[in-house]
Structure formats: C-alpha cells, structure tokens
Write an enzyme that holds these catalytic residues in place. Structure first.
Site, short mmCIF file in Angstrom:
data_model
loop_
_atom_site.label_atom_id
_atom_site.label_comp_id
_atom_site.label_asym_id
_atom_site.label_seq_id
_atom_site.Cartn_x
_atom_site.Cartn_y
_atom_site.Cartn_z
N THR A 150 0.97 -1.10 0.56
CA THR A 150 0.12 0.41 -0.02
C THR A 150 0.31 1.35 -0.17
OG1 THR A 150 -2.02 -1.27 1.15
CG2 THR A 150 -1.59 1.16 1.41
N ARG A 178 -13.39 -8.15 -0.67
CA ARG A 178 -12.70 -8.17 0.74
C ARG A 178 -12.19 -6.59 1.36
NH1 ARG A 178 -6.49 -6.42 1.36
NH2 ARG A 178 -5.85 -7.86 3.04
N GLY A 180 -8.61 -4.35 2.97
CA GLY A 180 -7.94 -5.28 4.03
C GLY A 180 -8.03 -3.84 4.78
N ASP A 181 -7.15 -2.94 5.58
CA ASP A 181 -6.71 -2.41 6.91
C ASP A 181 -6.43 -0.42 6.17
OD1 ASP A 181 -3.85 -2.78 5.62
OD2 ASP A 181 -3.06 -1.27 6.86
N GLY A 202 0.75 -4.12 4.51
CA GLY A 202 1.46 -5.17 4.84
C GLY A 202 0.56 -6.33 4.87
N GLY A 204 -3.48 -6.56 5.97
CA GLY A 204 -4.38 -5.58 6.73
C GLY A 204 -5.46 -6.70 7.49
#
Length: 321
Positions: A150, A178, A180-181, A202, A204
């Site tokens: 990211t 999906r 992630g963070d 990384g 998430g």
C-alpha cells in the site's frame, strides 16, 4: 517546517513533486493527494491504481483513503472498480458530513455522479503478472496471498496542518469484496495535526487487529517519539499475534509528529520508505528489524538502479515440466 514520509520506493516521484509544492506553501492535503495520485497513475506499480493486480475473479478492486488532521474529517472507498485516482474520490468523500465511506457499486456510482473519470484499470501487463503468479502459486499448490504493498503518504505543511492518504489494489488474488486496512480509519491511517500521523502497509487482516495507526498516534500523544511509538506498536502486535493467533504477516508503518520528526518500523527483511523535509531532499531508505528496534539507511544507487530495472522488466512466461 514542512515534511513528508511515505511507504515504499514507489512513492519517490510523487513525494519529490509534492515536496516542491509543500516548500512553496501548498497545503498538506493537496500535497499528499497529488503524491498518491502520481503513484496511482504509474502502470508499473502492480499493487496500486492503474495496473494494479486483480482479484481472484480478474477484476481490479481499489481501496483508498484520505484524512485531514485539522478537522479529523476523512473519506474512504473500497472495492472501487474502473475509476481513475480513487484517492481523489476519498478526499471528496471527506467533505461529506455523512456517507464518507463508500464501497463497491455505490462508490463507483457516486464517483461517476461527481464527475470522476471512468477508466479501465486492468492493464495487459497486470494481466500477464496475474497469469504468471497463478502459475507460480495456485498451480503448484502454494498460497497466492502475497503482493500487498500500500502507498501511504503523510504530509506536514508550513502552517502546521497535517494530512494522510492511502491507496492500494489490495491483496493479490483476494476474494471479491475483500477489504484490508488501507481504507479503515485507525488501522491503515490516522492523522491529528495537534499530534501527528501514521500509515501502515502489510497484511491488513493482521494490522487491523491492533488498530495500528491510531495506536501509534496515541502513543506519540503520550510523549513517545515517533520511532518509539512505531517500534513499540509493531513489535507488541507481532508478539501478541504469535502468542494468541499462532502466526503473523507483514507489518510495516511510517509516522510523523507535528514537529516533523519521523519514525518507521517493520517486521520484514527489507522495507523501503521515502522522506523529504525542509532539511532533507527526497530520500529512499531501507529499513530492517534488528533486535527490538528498526534500523534504516539510505538506499544505495545500485539498489535504486536495480529497482527501476526490475519493475520495468518484461514479464517472462513460466513453464513447468
């Protein structure tokens, strides 16, 4: 004092351009969004924006976020399909009092209604990467879940305002829908101009277990230096996940406080990041974990040359006997 810090070498060109505008008096918000957009537009970065790697069903679903540290306003998009510069959509959503996080079809409909460009984000090169990675992993019975870099960029302007922005195409071969963070406030990013900001990259699913970015900012507020806050959060989360979850994925963070001091932490072998400030030209660093602290040094010219050649190299077909 002004400053910028960003995850990964891919942010260098964007940070270099945006740092000039910061130096000239541009806002932190304007600078981080333009820097992230520069990464989104470059087709050779296969984990962000145009040319990003697709989901398991072959679509490019993009996530992005923006946060204004003065007002704490934020906007985010998830699973956005075929819209150019999702970070700009996220920034526009941060101006909305409600509905500041949109995903999927709703995010795309809103973006189009606001005049954002409809653009096919899957490139032929990304498709070739996709096929190659499938042969290297799935066809050999290995896990495909890799390649989740990211771009996250923090900016501090001459007026003391701070902002942060993120963008990613997410986990390679992720399932449709999906998240992630990266678009999740407190995990992938957090910014408060009175304290500082942090952003993560990384896995998430693991970064979200620690509300990583918010926790780093909270520790800076309690008096930790950015480096102390970054290392303590990453290493404690790693230890906790190994002890209670049995495993941990890649965890890397960058942060900056309101004085322009920065910190970085990682649990991977080599994590690159970019820093620019009033006292330092845009510089790529390589970070690695050593015992209980993160050590970093400027990237060598050879490393930078190898990187440039690697991301532009033709994609070779994989043949298995």
């Amino acid at each position: 004092m002004w400053g910028m810090i960003a995850t990964w070498r891919m942010a260098l060109e964007g940070v270099t351009q945006a740092s000039e505008t910061l130096k000239a008096g541009a806002s932190a918000a304007q600078s981080v969004v333009s820097a992230v957009a520069e990464v989104e537009d470059f087709p050779f970065y296969k984990s962000v924006g145009y040319g990003g790697l697709p989901t398991e069903n072959g679509e490019v679903e993009l996530d992005a976020a923006f946060m204004d540290g003065d007002t704490l306003a934020f906007g985010a998009v998830g699973n956005l399909v075929d819209i150019a510069n999702p970070v700009k959509v996220a920034q526009a959503l941060s101006r909305e009092r409600f509905n500041s996080v949109l995903v999927g079809a709703g995010a795309r409909e809103w973006a189009l209604s606001q005049g954002f460009a409809d653009k096919t984000m899957l490139t032929e090169r990304a498709t070739q990467h996709y096929r190659k990675r499938c042969r290297e992993t799935i066809d050999k019975g290995l896990s495909p879940y890799d390649g989740h870099d990211t771009v996250g960029i923090i900016g501090l302007d001459l007026y003391g305002s701070m902002s942060v922005a993120t963008s990613t195409s997410g986990l390679f071969m992720k399932r449709r829908g999906r998240l992630g963070d990266s678009p999740v406030i407190g995990s992938g990013f957090y910014c408060d101009s009175q304290i500082g900001a942090a952003t993560a990259t990384g896995v998430g699913e693991d970064l979200m277990k620690g509300c990583t970015s918010y926790e780093i900012v909270r520790r800076m507020q309690q008096g930790m230096t950015p480096q102390q806050a970054a290392d303590s959060v990453v290493f404690e989360l790693e230890d906790r996940l190994i002890a209670r979850f049995g495993r941990v994925g890649d965890l890397s963070v960058v942060c900056m406080n309101r004085q322009g001091e920065f910190g970085v932490s990682t649990n991977i072998k080599t994590f690159s990041f970019v820093v620019a400030s009033a006292i330092q030209p845009p510089t790529v660093y390589l970070a690695e974990r050593r015992a209980e602290h993160t050590h970093y040094t400027p990237a060598s010219e050879q490393w930078l040359t190898d990187y440039a050649e690697r991301i532009r190299a033709p994609i070779e077909e994989i043949h298995f006997d």
